[in-house]
Design an enzyme around this catalytic site. Structure first.
Site, PDB file in Angstrom:
ATOM      1  CE  LYS A 245      32.441  71.663  45.137  1.00 32.41           C
ATOM      2  NZ  LYS A 245      31.484  70.629  45.600  1.00 32.41           N
TER       3      LYS A 245
ATOM      4  CB  ALA B  29      43.383  73.190  28.201  1.00 32.39           C
TER       5      ALA B  29
ATOM      6  CG  PHE C 297      29.059  68.716  33.217  1.00 31.78           C
ATOM      7  CD1 PHE C 297      27.811  68.625  33.809  1.00 31.78           C
ATOM      8  CD2 PHE C 297      29.577  69.986  32.971  1.00 31.78           C
ATOM      9  CE1 PHE C 297      27.091  69.766  34.140  1.00 31.78           C
ATOM     10  CE2 PHE C 297      28.873  71.123  33.296  1.00 31.78           C
ATOM     11  CZ  PHE C 297      27.621  71.013  33.886  1.00 31.78           C
TER      12      PHE C 297
ATOM     13  CB  THR D 158      39.109  76.464  19.270  1.00 36.48           C
ATOM     14  OG1 THR D 158      40.293  77.068  19.818  1.00 36.48           O
ATOM     15  CG2 THR D 158      39.513  75.281  18.408  1.00 36.48           C
TER      16      THR D 158
ATOM     17  N   GLY E 226      31.199  66.260  27.699  1.00 40.90           N
ATOM     18  CA  GLY E 226      31.795  65.342  26.729  1.00 40.90           C
ATOM     19  C   GLY E 226      30.808  64.268  26.297  1.00 40.90           C
TER      20      GLY E 226
ATOM     21  CE1 TYR F 273      36.473  77.676  30.885  1.00 44.06           C
ATOM     22  CE2 TYR F 273      36.576  79.789  29.753  1.00 44.06           C
ATOM     23  CZ  TYR F 273      36.883  78.447  29.807  1.00 44.06           C
ATOM     24  OH  TYR F 273      37.599  77.862  28.788  1.00 44.06           O
TER      25      TYR F 273
ATOM     26  NE  ARG G 243      32.059  77.286  23.029  1.00 51.36           N
ATOM     27  CZ  ARG G 243      33.054  76.470  23.356  1.00 51.36           C
ATOM     28  NH1 ARG G 243      34.245  76.958  23.634  1.00 51.36           N
ATOM     29  NH2 ARG G 243      32.867  75.160  23.401  1.00 51.36           N
TER      30      ARG G 243
ATOM     31  CG  HIS H 182      27.870  70.013  22.928  1.00 50.72           C
ATOM     32  ND1 HIS H 182      27.009  68.940  22.956  1.00 50.72           N
ATOM     33  CD2 HIS H 182      28.898  69.692  23.758  1.00 50.72           C
ATOM     34  CE1 HIS H 182      27.491  68.013  23.768  1.00 50.72           C
ATOM     35  NE2 HIS H 182      28.638  68.441  24.259  1.00 50.72           N
TER      36      HIS H 182
END
Length: 421
Positions: free
Chosen positions: A178, A201, A123, A262, A125, A232, A273, A268
């Site tokens: 989910k 994580a 999705f 991080t 990765g 989230y 971010r 990406h």
């Protein structure tokens, strides 16, 4: 009379000779035509064969190249891998292992000599993050979504699967929920069945917009449960709750890492971010966009420091949550100026309206990690940024052949914009 007969005989002979000559001429003509036809056919055949050979070559060339690539892959040299005895070598599952952090964790564990299985639904990765391990006897890549049960024999589970950038989890909040609830439940069920230890994580987002600074593990947080980022933030909070419920009721060994900001290679470029936004804007000579006053603070750690912290936590006896982050605090506007300086280009810094639920300050208290894990960040900020900038430059070059690279934009939601992650 004799003369007349002789004349008639000569006339017959002449006629026969004439017919013979005509026949010979006709035969010669036919032979000539046939020869020309044969030569022409031969020429056409040769041309046809050349064309056919050309077409065959056009088909065979890419196949030959693929075969050569396969041959190279069979003989390719992988990164150096330690040899571990059967007793020391672990079977390790990494969910989300083809993502940004997961792929670096994969590198670390593979080079340490363990058997690593990466599970990812791609999705967010990317296969190319781990393609350098494909074919290695200790590595396996599985296309699987953790919201579905998984049956595999492992000793340790690093559960990293989850969208982590605002545009991704705001685009599909239900999938995010989910993954963090059902997905975590499935991984805990797997850990229970096979007796594996599970590391979750988690995230500094469980602290929300903190009223305590810096944030220690004892702080319960200040989170908006219905805000644009709640899928989230609350997803990770309930994932932590499930981990400790399984530990208490089922005896599952769990470890919880609360990960702060991080950055590093394999991010990406358009994940929304602050690090990727600023670097991409600076490399493209655009204005660096800051939301709000820019006085909001963040603390950034390089990805290799985080990976070392995750491995140390997994192999420790610490079952309570542990902050993993860099305590060096920087304002957003200071960070923008630093990236502009390191890139050596970029437009002016522009200020836009502040995003909803944007924490004003975020800084980890890592005394627990120092004391119990012997861990702290070691990579200087500028060194890590230079490596990340180099990676972004290569990515831009790789995608430069008429491919569109979206400009960093905040995700569109009903209220507010993305925050400075």
């Amino acid at each position: 009379m004799v003369r007349t007969r002789i004349q008639r005989l000569l006339t017959g002979i002449n006629r026969r000779m004439m017919k013979l000559l005509i026949a010979l001429a006709l035969i010669a003509y036919v032979a000539s035509v046939w020869g020309n036809f044969v030569n022409m056919s031969k020429s056409i055949q040769e041309n046809g064969e050349q064309k056919m050979e050309k077409k065959i070559e056009e088909v065979i060339a890419p196949l030959r190249e693929k075969i050569q690539n396969l041959e190279r892959s069979f003989t390719q040299k992988y990164p150096p891998v330690k040899f571990l005895s059967e007793k020391d070598r672990k079977r390790i599952l990494i969910t989300g292992g083809a993502g940004f952090v997961g792929s670096h964790l994969t590198d670390k564990l593979m080079m340490d000599g363990h058997e690593v299985t990466v599970v990812d639904n791609f999705f967010t990765g990317r296969k190319r993050n781990v393609e350098h391990w494909i074919g290695h006897e200790n590595f396996e890549l599985i296309n699987h979504d953790v919201v579905e049960p998984l049956y595999i024999e492992v000793d340790q589970i690093y559960h990293l699967a989850s969208p982590a950038s605002p545009p991704n989890y705001m685009y599909n909040p239900i999938k995010t929920l989910k993954t963090n609830t059902i997905g975590t439940l499935n991984m805990l069920g797997l850990a229970k069945r096979v007796g594996a230890r599970l590391l979750l994580a988690s995230t500094s987002e469980v602290y929300g917009d903190p009223e305590v600074h810096p944030q220690s593990e004892e702080y319960w947080g200040h989170v908006n449960p219905i805000g644009p980022r709640a899928c989230y933030d609350e997803g990770k909070r309930v994932a932590e709750t499930m981990c400790y419920a399984y530990m208490k009721q089922e005896g599952v060994e769990v470890r919880v890492a609360r990960i702060f900001n991080t950055f590093g290679p394999r991010m990406h470029m358009n994940d929304g971010r602050v690090v990727s936004n600023f670097i991409l804007q600076a490399l493209q000579g655009e204005q660096l966009t800051v939301y709000g006053s820019g006085e909001q603070t963040r603390a950034f750690q390089y990805v290799s420091d985080l990976v070392n912290g995750l491995v140390a936590l997994m192999n420790s006896n610490v079952s309570s949550p542990v902050n993993l982050g860099n305590p060096q605090e920087h304002s957003i506007v200071q960070f923008a100026r630093l990236i502009k300086q390191l890139v050596g280009s970029g437009g002016e810094i522009s200020f836009l309206s502040e995003a909803q639920d944007d924490p004003q300050r975020r800084k980890p208290d890592i005394r627990k990690a120092k004391l119990l894990l012997g861990w702290e960040p070691v990579v200087p900020l500028e060194e890590g940024l230079n490596k990340t900038i180099h990676y972004f430059r290569k990515e831009l070059e790789h995608q430069a052949n008429n491919q569109y690279i979206p400009k960093p934009k905040p995700a569109r939601v009903k209220k507010g914009r993305t925050r400075h992650n």
